[in-house]
Enzyme design. Structure first.
Site, PDB file in Angstrom:
ATOM      1  N   CYS A  90       0.829  -1.212   0.000  1.00  7.01           N
ATOM      2  CA  CYS A  90       0.000   0.000   0.000  1.00  7.01           C
ATOM      3  C   CYS A  90       0.862   1.261   0.000  1.00  7.01           C
ATOM      4  CB  CYS A  90      -0.938  -0.006   1.200  1.00  7.01           C
ATOM      5  SG  CYS A  90      -1.906   1.499   1.337  1.00  7.01           S
TER       6      CYS A  90
ATOM      7  N   CYS B 194      -1.545   1.739  -3.041  1.00  5.11           N
ATOM      8  CA  CYS B 194      -2.521   2.819  -2.815  1.00  5.11           C
ATOM      9  C   CYS B 194      -1.916   4.214  -2.769  1.00  5.11           C
ATOM     10  CB  CYS B 194      -3.261   2.614  -1.500  1.00  5.11           C
ATOM     11  SG  CYS B 194      -3.432   0.932  -0.954  1.00  5.11           S
TER      12      CYS B 194
ATOM     13  N   LYS C 145      -0.012   5.433  -5.991  1.00  5.58           N
ATOM     14  CA  LYS C 145      -1.049   5.457  -7.026  1.00  5.58           C
ATOM     15  C   LYS C 145      -1.919   6.704  -6.906  1.00  5.58           C
ATOM     16  CE  LYS C 145      -4.819   4.224  -6.079  1.00  5.58           C
ATOM     17  NZ  LYS C 145      -5.285   2.852  -5.938  1.00  5.58           N
TER      18      LYS C 145
ATOM     19  N   TYR D 105      -9.189  -3.354 -11.041  1.00  7.24           N
ATOM     20  CA  TYR D 105      -8.836  -2.108 -10.345  1.00  7.24           C
ATOM     21  C   TYR D 105      -7.579  -1.453 -10.943  1.00  7.24           C
ATOM     22  CZ  TYR D 105     -11.616  -3.070  -6.020  1.00  7.24           C
ATOM     23  OH  TYR D 105     -12.607  -3.281  -5.093  1.00  7.24           O
TER      24      TYR D 105
ATOM     25  N   GLU E  64      -7.246   2.044 -13.184  1.00  7.22           N
ATOM     26  CA  GLU E  64      -6.600   3.175 -12.498  1.00  7.22           C
ATOM     27  C   GLU E  64      -5.387   3.663 -13.307  1.00  7.22           C
ATOM     28  OE1 GLU E  64      -7.932   2.294  -7.887  1.00  7.22           O
ATOM     29  OE2 GLU E  64      -5.885   1.813  -8.451  1.00  7.22           O
TER      30      GLU E  64
ATOM     31  N   HIS F  67     -26.739  21.466  -0.260  1.00 11.30           N
ATOM     32  CA  HIS F  67     -26.868  22.050  -1.591  1.00 11.30           C
ATOM     33  C   HIS F  67     -25.852  23.161  -1.812  1.00 11.30           C
ATOM     34  CE1 HIS F  67     -28.978  22.853  -5.293  1.00 11.30           C
ATOM     35  NE2 HIS F  67     -28.964  24.141  -5.008  1.00 11.30           N
TER      36      HIS F  67
ATOM     37  N   GLU G 239     -25.995  15.191  -2.578  1.00 12.31           N
ATOM     38  CA  GLU G 239     -27.402  15.361  -2.197  1.00 12.31           C
ATOM     39  C   GLU G 239     -28.335  14.524  -3.071  1.00 12.31           C
ATOM     40  OE1 GLU G 239     -29.264  19.241  -2.926  1.00 12.31           O
ATOM     41  OE2 GLU G 239     -27.661  19.733  -4.316  1.00 12.31           O
TER      42      GLU G 239
END
Ligand code: NDP
Length: 459
Positions: free
Chosen positions: A43, A48, A51, A177, A181, A438, A443
């Protein structure tokens, strides 16, 4: 207890191993951890973290273009790959040092070298022997390369972060994945990208609407996606570029600067001596464990990608924490693998939690589907032709939201919050009762009024 050199010997200083080591030490255990590369694991070193930094780097291309619609004059920025790699490497070294320091501060003994299990309670690291009350295998995974002629010329996610030069033309093989990516990263940085996938829709296992939506958005950006394609061989030319033998890939007759395999990862159990002490492995070499991360040998445990459960960093961390609590905290703790959210840092990104439409139908029999597709507000002025997808899947009988999926800016950030609601068992009525913020994209998740379809399984 003190007849052993250590109470816990951890093999692998990645996310799962480091968490288990630190928690165990905090609970009073004498802990040693061995690492044969850099502290931090996949990672932090080649996954991760680097990346995500590269995703940020590549996204500036869109940001510069979009700025024009907001009154900024067009600039012609240029990009330096070596400069990105250098700054990225500096940050990764900082994090790796930090991991090591956290371990030392927690009282964990760090050993550099390749560890091997030689008996149920004995480990050897480069000739040094340790007796251990418990052994934890946390060695992660390793990229898998299909066995085709010339595969040795292809990169994997292990090498891609260290390339001295940016490939101008790259073929990425795989539809999971890592493939999507890196297709986004290289495209954003200006490379010509082709993604080659053997099936007819990328991201198997994800919701069908999500899969289609992302593929459309990637194509709109200019990434070529070759479905039902096959790379058969790679030949290295005298100029260092690569000629391909392939079917179904348009443009494969011209040389590439790089080929990257993103064709899955396999558990990293080679050379650990596990079979010789009788630890049960699955067909891919993954360590078979029970709900408490213990193998068929009571003193040997495993967490993280090496167990072939859910290959995600936060899951490995939970597994490591639960194991340390079980062994040294006096509370048997089983990591919870239910309703795990995840994100794909594609461009646009995906965030997802809960069931896909097909899985929800199979489980619940009667479901209602709510979707919305819209142009993000930013693009009303930027003019970019990009659309966001949001989707809720509701179990008709209980009104519980069974799955939430999003493709669009900030999807990972938004779905993390939605995941709390799903984990708590939120109903569609709970979503409807929540006031939106908002103006946001998020939302939309609380203003989906009418189902786009109601599905009833045949049974
Ligand atoms: P994935 O399992 O996600 O995808 C592998 C892809 O390679 C699939 O499309 C698969 O096709 C294809 N493939 C497998 N074998 C072959 C072959 N022999 N020839 C051609 N294609 C093949 O693996 P990744 O390597 O992308 O990532 C590994 C894991 O790491 C992920 O599953 C995930 O758990 C984790 N990860 C998580 C990230 C995140 O959280 N954002 C980022 C990166 C990795 P098919 O679908 O047909 O099997």
């Amino acid at each position: 207890m003190n007849d052993f050199d250590c109470d816990l010997f951890v093999i692998g200083a990645g996310s799962g191993g480091v968490r288990a080591a630190r928690v165990a030490a905090r609970l009073g255990a004498k802990v040693t951890i061995a690492e044969n590369h850099r502290f931090g694991g996949t990672c932090v070193i080649r996954g991760c973290v680097p990346k995500k930094l590269m995703v940020y780097a590549s996204h500036f291309r869109d940001d510069f273009e979009d700025a024009v619609g907001f009154g900024w004059s067009s600039a012609s920025p240029s990009f330096s790959w070596p400069s990105l790699i250098e700054t990225k490497n500096r940050e990764i070294s900082r994090l790796s040092d930090l991991y090591r320091r956290l371990l030392s501060d927690a009282g964990v003994t760090c050993v550099e070298g390749s560890a091997r299990v030689v008996a149920p309670q004995r480990v050897e690291v480069d000739g040094r022997r340790f007796t251990c009350r418990h052994i934890l295998i946390a060695t992660g995974g390793w990229p898998f390369k299909p066995d085709i002629p010339g595969a040795e010329h292809a990169l994997t996610s292990n090498e891609v972060f260290e390339l001295p030069e940016q490939p101008r033309r790259i073929l990425i093989v795989g539809g999971g994945y890592i493939a999507v990516e890196f297709a986004g990263i290289f495209h954003g940085l200006g490379s010509e990208v082709t993604l080659s996938y053997r099936g007819d829709r990328i991201l198997r296992g994800f919701d069908q609407d999500v899969r289609t939506h992302l593929a459309n958005e990637m194509r709109k950006k200019g990434i070529s996606i070759a479905l039902n394609s096959d790379l058969e061989a790679i030949h290295k030319r005298t100029d260092g570029r690569l000629d391909l033998q392939a079917s179904g890939i348009a443009g494969a007759d011209r040389p590439y600067d790089a080929v990257m395999f993103a064709t899955g990862r396999v558990p990293n159990t080679g050379g650990l001596g596990l079979e010789s002490v009788g630890v049960k492995l699955d067909k891919q070499g993954g360590v078979v464990v029970d709900a408490f991360s213990t193998t068929n040998i009571a003193s040997i445990h495993a967490v993280g990608d090496v167990t072939n459960r859910i290959a995600l960093t936060p899951v490995a961390i939970r597994e490591g924490q639960a194991l340390a609590t079980t062994l040294f905290g006096g509370t048997p703790t089983s990591p919870d693998h239910d309703c795990v959210p995840s994100a794909v840092f594609s461009q646009p990104p995906i965030g997802t939690v809960g069931l896909t439409e097909e899985d929800a139908l199979a489980r619940h029999g009667e479901i209602d589907i709510y979707t919305t597709r819209f142009r993000p507000m930013r693009h009303t002025l930027s003019g970019r032709d990009e659309r966001t997808l949001m989707k809720l899947i509701v179990d008709t009988a209980s009104d519980k939201v069974a799955g939430a999926h999003m493709v669009g800016p900030d999807a990972a950030e938004i779905i993390q919050g939605i995941a709390i609601a799903l984990k708590m068992g939120a109903t569609k009525a709970d979503f409807d009762a929540t006031v939106g913020i908002h103006p946001t994209a998020a939302e939309e998740f609380v203003t989906l009024r009418d189902p786009v379809r109601k599905r009833r399984s045949a049974h």
